[in-house]
Scaffold this motif. Structure first.
Motif, short mmCIF file in Angstrom:
data_model
loop_
_atom_site.label_atom_id
_atom_site.label_comp_id
_atom_site.label_asym_id
_atom_site.label_seq_id
_atom_site.Cartn_x
_atom_site.Cartn_y
_atom_site.Cartn_z
N LEU A 242 78.04 -100.47 35.37
CA LEU A 242 78.29 -99.54 36.48
C LEU A 242 79.73 -99.02 36.45
O LEU A 242 79.97 -97.83 36.67
CB LEU A 242 78.00 -100.24 37.81
N TRP A 243 80.67 -99.91 36.18
CA TRP A 243 82.06 -99.48 36.09
C TRP A 243 82.29 -98.60 34.86
O TRP A 243 83.06 -97.63 34.91
CB TRP A 243 83.00 -100.69 36.08
N SER A 244 81.61 -98.89 33.77
CA SER A 244 81.72 -98.06 32.57
C SER A 244 81.28 -96.63 32.87
O SER A 244 81.95 -95.65 32.51
CB SER A 244 80.86 -98.63 31.44
N GLU A 245 80.13 -96.51 33.53
CA GLU A 245 79.59 -95.19 33.85
C GLU A 245 80.50 -94.44 34.81
O GLU A 245 80.72 -93.23 34.66
CB GLU A 245 78.19 -95.34 34.46
N ALA A 246 81.04 -95.16 35.79
CA ALA A 246 81.88 -94.50 36.80
C ALA A 246 83.24 -94.10 36.25
O ALA A 246 83.79 -93.05 36.62
CB ALA A 246 82.05 -95.43 38.00
N LEU A 247 83.79 -94.91 35.36
CA LEU A 247 85.12 -94.63 34.80
C LEU A 247 85.07 -93.76 33.55
O LEU A 247 86.09 -93.21 33.13
CB LEU A 247 85.83 -95.95 34.47
N GLY A 248 83.88 -93.66 32.96
CA GLY A 248 83.77 -92.90 31.72
C GLY A 248 84.46 -93.59 30.56
O GLY A 248 84.99 -92.94 29.66
N ALA A 249 84.46 -94.91 30.59
CA ALA A 249 85.09 -95.70 29.53
C ALA A 249 84.32 -97.01 29.38
O ALA A 249 83.75 -97.51 30.35
CB ALA A 249 86.56 -95.99 29.86
N GLU A 250 84.30 -97.54 28.19
CA GLU A 250 83.56 -98.77 27.97
C GLU A 250 84.25 -99.96 28.63
O GLU A 250 85.43 -100.21 28.41
CB GLU A 250 83.41 -99.05 26.47
N ILE A 251 83.49 -100.68 29.44
CA ILE A 251 83.97 -101.90 30.10
C ILE A 251 83.08 -103.05 29.64
O ILE A 251 81.85 -102.97 29.75
CB ILE A 251 83.92 -101.78 31.64
N THR A 252 83.68 -104.09 29.12
CA THR A 252 82.91 -105.27 28.73
C THR A 252 82.99 -106.32 29.83
O THR A 252 83.94 -106.35 30.62
CB THR A 252 83.43 -105.87 27.41
N ALA A 253 81.99 -107.19 29.86
CA ALA A 253 81.88 -108.17 30.94
C ALA A 253 82.38 -109.54 30.50
O ALA A 253 82.22 -109.93 29.33
CB ALA A 253 80.42 -108.29 31.38
N ALA A 254 82.96 -110.26 31.44
CA ALA A 254 83.35 -111.65 31.18
C ALA A 254 82.11 -112.49 30.95
O ALA A 254 81.08 -112.30 31.59
CB ALA A 254 84.15 -112.19 32.36
N LYS A 255 82.20 -113.44 30.04
CA LYS A 255 81.08 -114.33 29.76
C LYS A 255 81.07 -115.49 30.75
O LYS A 255 82.11 -115.91 31.26
CB LYS A 255 81.18 -114.86 28.33
N SER A 256 79.87 -116.00 31.01
CA SER A 256 79.72 -117.11 31.94
C SER A 256 79.28 -118.39 31.25
O SER A 256 78.78 -119.31 31.89
CB SER A 256 78.71 -116.74 33.03
N ASP A 257 79.48 -118.43 29.92
CA ASP A 257 79.21 -119.68 29.21
C ASP A 257 80.43 -120.59 29.34
O ASP A 257 81.42 -120.26 30.00
CB ASP A 257 78.88 -119.41 27.74
N LYS A 319 82.84 -94.18 44.11
CA LYS A 319 83.93 -93.66 44.93
C LYS A 319 85.27 -94.24 44.48
O LYS A 319 86.27 -93.50 44.33
CB LYS A 319 83.69 -94.01 46.40
N THR A 320 85.31 -95.54 44.24
CA THR A 320 86.56 -96.20 43.85
C THR A 320 87.03 -95.71 42.49
O THR A 320 88.22 -95.42 42.28
CB THR A 320 86.37 -97.72 43.84
N ALA A 321 86.10 -95.61 41.54
CA ALA A 321 86.47 -95.12 40.21
C ALA A 321 87.00 -93.70 40.28
O ALA A 321 87.97 -93.35 39.58
CB ALA A 321 85.26 -95.19 39.28
N GLY A 322 86.40 -92.88 41.13
CA GLY A 322 86.89 -91.51 41.30
C GLY A 322 88.31 -91.48 41.82
O GLY A 322 89.14 -90.67 41.37
N GLU A 323 88.62 -92.37 42.77
CA GLU A 323 89.98 -92.44 43.31
C GLU A 323 90.96 -92.88 42.23
O GLU A 323 92.07 -92.33 42.12
CB GLU A 323 90.01 -93.41 44.49
N TRP A 324 90.57 -93.85 41.42
CA TRP A 324 91.45 -94.32 40.35
C TRP A 324 91.73 -93.21 39.34
O TRP A 324 92.86 -93.04 38.89
CB TRP A 324 90.82 -95.52 39.64
N LYS A 325 90.70 -92.46 39.01
CA LYS A 325 90.88 -91.38 38.02
C LYS A 325 91.76 -90.27 38.58
O LYS A 325 92.59 -89.71 37.86
CB LYS A 325 89.51 -90.85 37.59
#
Length: 330
Positions: A242-257, A319-325
């Motif tokens: 969701l953050w990747s799509e909103a920011l237009g940049a690849e975001i990877t997720a932290a692992k939970s292992d 909304k938040t990603a738009g404000e950051w951009k």
């Protein structure tokens, strides 16, 4: 409390994220309650309140809410009729129980709204084995406090007795803001939310639920716990997408292992210290094993208290990603 008794609410953590949203909502109520705001730093709180601090119904009181004598004296002196208890910290249990005792001794308070956490903490869940996976202290303490409310209070119509409503929010939308730097600089969402999915809650909805429960004064919502948050749950991967799509940049997720959670704890030891870093890790381990959410029935109960559907987490991200951009382009 009789219908002709003026309402006076004592609000803890008024300078916090929920408190700052709660005060304006209370001031807008047609019952025109008085608000008592205890604080160690009156000047800072008044500055944070802005114009709301100039309202004659807002009373900023200098004192320490960890002092039960101060609390009892303040409640009695101002005729406090209801309280909102929002506490955290390593001494949360003792401070909260002392707070309840001060309410009992003051004998003016007839309703409590207590901020807990999402999920059923009642005896049926405990007997079914819920506690086997709950090892985070800041979560486990809520079980004890809820048990005190459910099974250890005087009835409201007795001297020192009061009714209660529990607000149980899921994971705050705004927690994502802590990952702003890592997302924008490293393309990494650093909160290990796990693979089962967690519900997300808007701070404004938590404040609204609290305001409505205070105004209700136990007429409808006494003895009830209301979960606040989304019915839909989100995994770490969902959130990063969701953050990747909103920011237009690849975001990877932290692992939970094991490795990912160890890395999280190592990072947060430098931010919040060793005790809280481990406690947070234990919470995320719970999320990975069990998820964190609510039932359809619990979600609908929330809608009744709020008077609306809860805020949309995905819209918050957009909304938040738009404000950051926009900020980055200035």
């Amino acid at each position: 409390m009789s219908s002709d008794t003026p309402s006076t609410y004592l609000i803890t953590a008024a300078s916090g994220h929920i408190g700052q949203r709660l005060v304006p909502l209370i001031l807008a109520q047609d019952t025109r309650p008085t608000i008592i705001l205890p604080t160690n730093n009156p000047d800072r709180l008044k500055s944070q309140l802005g114009s709301y601090g100039n309202d004659a119904r807002v009373k900023v009181i200098h004192g320490n809410i960890q002092d039960p004598i101060f609390l009892e004296t303040t409640m009695r002196a101002h005729g406090v009729t209801a309280t909102f208890v929002c506490l955290t910290g390593e001494n949360e249990l003792m401070v909260t129980l002392n707070f309840f005792d001060a309410m009992k001794r003051a004998e003016t308070v007839k309703h409590l709204v207590y901020l807990s956490a999402c999920t059923n903490f009642d005896l049926d869940a405990i007997q079914a084995g819920h506690l086997k996976d709950v090892t985070a202290g800041h979560v486990l303490v809520k079980h004890i406090i809820e048990a005190k409310l459910r099974y250890g209070l005087l009835e409201r119509d007795q001297p020192g007795g009061f009714s209660w409503t529990i607000i149980g929010p899921s994971l705050f939308f705004d927690n994502d803001l802590r990952s702003k730097g890592s997302m924008l600089k490293q393309g990494f969402f650093d909160e290990p939310l796990g693979n089962k999915g967690v519900s997300r809650a808007d701070l404004a909805d938590i404040a609204l639920a609290t305001a409505n429960a205070l105004q209700d004064d136990g007429r409808v919502w006494a003895g009830k716990k209301v979960m606040i948050g989304s019915l839909k749950t989100y995994t770490s991967t969902d959130t990063a997408r969701l953050w990747s799509e909103a920011l237009g940049a690849e975001i990877t997720a932290a692992k939970s292992d094991e490795e990912g959670l160890a890395e999280f704890e190592k990072l947060y030891r430098t931010r919040v210290g060793s005790v809280w870093a481990r406690d947070m890790r234990l919470m995320y381990e719970f999320f990975e094993r069990n998820g964190f959410g609510m039932t359809e029935a619990e979600h609908q109960e929330q809608v009744k208290l709020l008077g609306k559907n809860p805020a949309n987490y995905e819209e918050f991200i957009k909304k938040t990603a738009g404000e950051w951009k926009r900020d980055a382009s200035k």
